[in-house]
Design a protein around this motif. Structure first.
Motif, mmCIF file in Angstrom:
data_model
loop_
_atom_site.group_PDB
_atom_site.id
_atom_site.type_symbol
_atom_site.label_atom_id
_atom_site.label_comp_id
_atom_site.label_asym_id
_atom_site.label_seq_id
_atom_site.Cartn_x
_atom_site.Cartn_y
_atom_site.Cartn_z
ATOM 1 N N PHE A 354 0.791 -1.229 0.000
ATOM 2 C CA PHE A 354 0.000 0.000 0.000
ATOM 3 C C PHE A 354 0.826 1.283 0.000
ATOM 4 O O PHE A 354 0.350 2.333 -0.418
ATOM 5 N N SER A 355 2.072 1.183 0.510
ATOM 6 C CA SER A 355 2.776 2.437 0.821
ATOM 7 C C SER A 355 2.814 3.396 -0.367
ATOM 8 O O SER A 355 2.577 4.595 -0.204
ATOM 9 N N ALA A 356 3.052 2.849 -1.583
ATOM 10 C CA ALA A 356 3.193 3.732 -2.741
ATOM 11 C C ALA A 356 1.851 4.354 -3.153
ATOM 12 O O ALA A 356 1.834 5.391 -3.821
ATOM 13 N N ARG A 357 0.739 3.711 -2.785
ATOM 14 C CA ARG A 357 -0.555 4.215 -3.287
ATOM 15 C C ARG A 357 -1.505 4.625 -2.150
ATOM 16 O O ARG A 357 -2.701 4.770 -2.375
ATOM 17 N N ARG A 358 -0.963 4.780 -0.955
ATOM 18 C CA ARG A 358 -1.833 5.103 0.186
ATOM 19 C C ARG A 358 -2.619 6.397 -0.053
ATOM 20 O O ARG A 358 -3.846 6.445 0.116
ATOM 21 N N ALA A 359 -1.921 7.454 -0.502
ATOM 22 C CA ALA A 359 -2.584 8.755 -0.679
ATOM 23 C C ALA A 359 -3.673 8.646 -1.749
ATOM 24 O O ALA A 359 -4.761 9.215 -1.620
ATOM 25 N N GLU A 360 -3.352 7.871 -2.795
ATOM 26 C CA GLU A 360 -4.319 7.697 -3.890
ATOM 27 C C GLU A 360 -5.575 6.968 -3.377
ATOM 28 O O GLU A 360 -6.715 7.326 -3.703
ATOM 29 N N ALA A 361 -5.364 5.933 -2.545
ATOM 30 C CA ALA A 361 -6.502 5.191 -1.978
ATOM 31 C C ALA A 361 -7.334 6.099 -1.076
ATOM 32 O O ALA A 361 -8.570 6.109 -1.150
ATOM 33 N N GLU A 362 -6.663 6.867 -0.244
ATOM 34 C CA GLU A 362 -7.403 7.770 0.653
ATOM 35 C C GLU A 362 -8.217 8.774 -0.148
ATOM 36 O O GLU A 362 -9.377 9.052 0.178
#
Ligand code: CTP
Ligand code: MG
Length: 404
Positions: A354-362
């Motif tokens: 998730f680390s690379a896409r956390r902001a995108e998911a949020e």
């Protein structure tokens, strides 16, 4: 200083079972009768206005299979400050089976039970009061009746065979009220179908009192009855955001979900597509993160859970992604008078990372929830459990709601 927390509501001594699980064959309205509109509001919604204007009682709504969520939404819209007294159960094949299902939902401390047809949508609250008063005055059961105004004939094979003295006749209406132990025992003993609850209780050997009914408590059965109701109905005023009706305190909710790897196509998780990652299996896209959030939000609002509103009998959600679930959930919360404070969700999975896409998911989850704050964290479990062995994904969400 002691915070100003409202007292816990004591259990009311009466319950109203609103039977609304019929199909409405004779009305032919295209949907189950309780969900046919009188004006812009349904038969059920109008019936509930009378129920909630009557003396305070637990309200058990008996809904057709698959419409429990709709019934709950209508109930919470009309319940106002009595929202914690409402529940919905699934009905049965006959009216009697539906009443029985409702009886199973009555709280233990309740000692008077009223059974009311949703189809008697315009019944004034005074009728409920009269029935309850008769039981308070000592009756085991009491039903509202109206004198029969037509001249009545006994007819056989197209011939008038006798006149019937109408002064001895009355037409029975609802709500029909009974001492709880009398109704429970009569239902347990019933071995055949009766046309109303009074007949079933009378068969069990109990006297039933008559109180004055009301012309407005007529039953909507045919299209002509619906026209009559449309001519008589008083519109329901739009809900005012009043202090009295606003939910008093913030509420939290918890939701979890688990899906196994092994689905077809691409992985969808936290509202994002993850190319190259194995898909999750399940109804819809298996997005455990979105489903955990939906459960947390619905639970905080007291609106049931994901199965109540998005059950497997709703084909429109079979292939749906997070956005559809979250948007509908947001609408349900709004109708019930809530706005989202924040949502926090944790994913337990070896992959995806998730680390690379956390902001995108949020951002995706937040957009689907009307801009509410959504934070996502992710963790692995040190190789332990089903997430550690890579069999699936688990998600845990908490949500905070505040009065709108
Ligand atoms: N009812 C119920 N469960 C059933 C049948 C009826 O809860 N299996 C409810 C109806 O929703 C209605 C009330 O009992 O509020 C009176 O029944 P009726 O007027 O006969 O409604 P329907 O059965 O829906 O209509 P129809 O007989 O025309 O199909
Ligand atoms: Mg019927």
């Amino acid at each position: 200083m002691t915070p100003d927390i409202p007292p816990i509501t004591p259990v009311p001594r009466a319950a109203v079972i609103v039977v609304a699980a019929g199909s409405g064959t004779r009305l032919g309205g295209g949907s189950p009768k309780a969900f046919v509109g009188i004006d812009e509001h349904t038969i059920l919604r109008h019936a509930l206005r009378g129920v909630f204007a009557a003396p305070e009682a637990q309200v058990v709504i008996v809904a057709p299979e698959g419409r429990e969520g709709d019934a709950l939404t209508e109930a919470l819209e009309s319940a106002g400050a009595r929202r914690d007294l409402v529940s919905v159960v699934r009905g049965g094949a006959s009216r009697q089976a539906s009443v029985q299902a409702g009886l199973r939902g009555v709280w233990p401390d309740v000692d008077i039970v009223l059974v009311h047809d949703a189809a008697r949508a315009l019944t004034p609250p005074e009728v409920f009061e009269r029935v309850i008063r008769a039981i308070d005055d000592g009756a085991d059961g009491a039903i509202p009746v109206l004198p029969v105004v037509d001249t009545i004939k006994r007819v056989d094979a197209g011939e008038i065979v006798a006149a019937v003295d109408r002064s001895q006749l009355s037409a029975a209406q609802t709500p029909q009220g009974f001492r709880r132990h009398v109704l429970d025992a009569a239902y347990r003993a019933a071995r055949q179908e009766f046309t109303d609850d009074a007949a079933l209780v009378a068969e069990a050997g109990h006297p039933v009192a008559a109180v004055a009914g009301d012309d407005l408590a007529f039953k909507i059965t045919t299209p002509a009855d619906l026209d009559r109701a449309r001519g008589l109905v008083v519109p329901i005023a739009p809900r005012q955001a009043s202090l009295e009706h606003a939910p008093a305190l913030p509420r939290v909710g918890l939701g979890t979900d688990v899906h196994a790897f092994g689905g077809d196509g691409a992985l969808w998780l936290a509202g994002l597509e993850w190319p190259g990652e194995p898909a999750l299996s399940g109804h819809s896209d298996g997005d455990a993160v979105a489903h955990a959030i939906v459960d947390a939000l619905l639970s905080a609002a007291g609106l049931g859970d994901i199965g109540t509103h998005f059950g497997t009998d709703r084909p429109e959600y079979a292939a749906a992604h997070a956005e559809a679930f979250l948007a509908r959930t947001l609408a349900l919360l709004g109708e019930a008078g809530w706005r989202i404070g924040n949502v926090s969700v944790q994913v337990q999975a070896n992959r995806p990372r998730f680390s690379a896409r956390r902001a995108e998911a949020e951002a995706a989850l937040s957009a689907a929830l009307g801009g509410a704050s959504v934070t996502v964290s992710a963790t692995t479990t040190d190789g332990l459990g089903f997430t550690g062995s890579g069999e699936g994904v688990a998600a845990f969400a908490v949500a905070l709601l505040v009065p709108a």
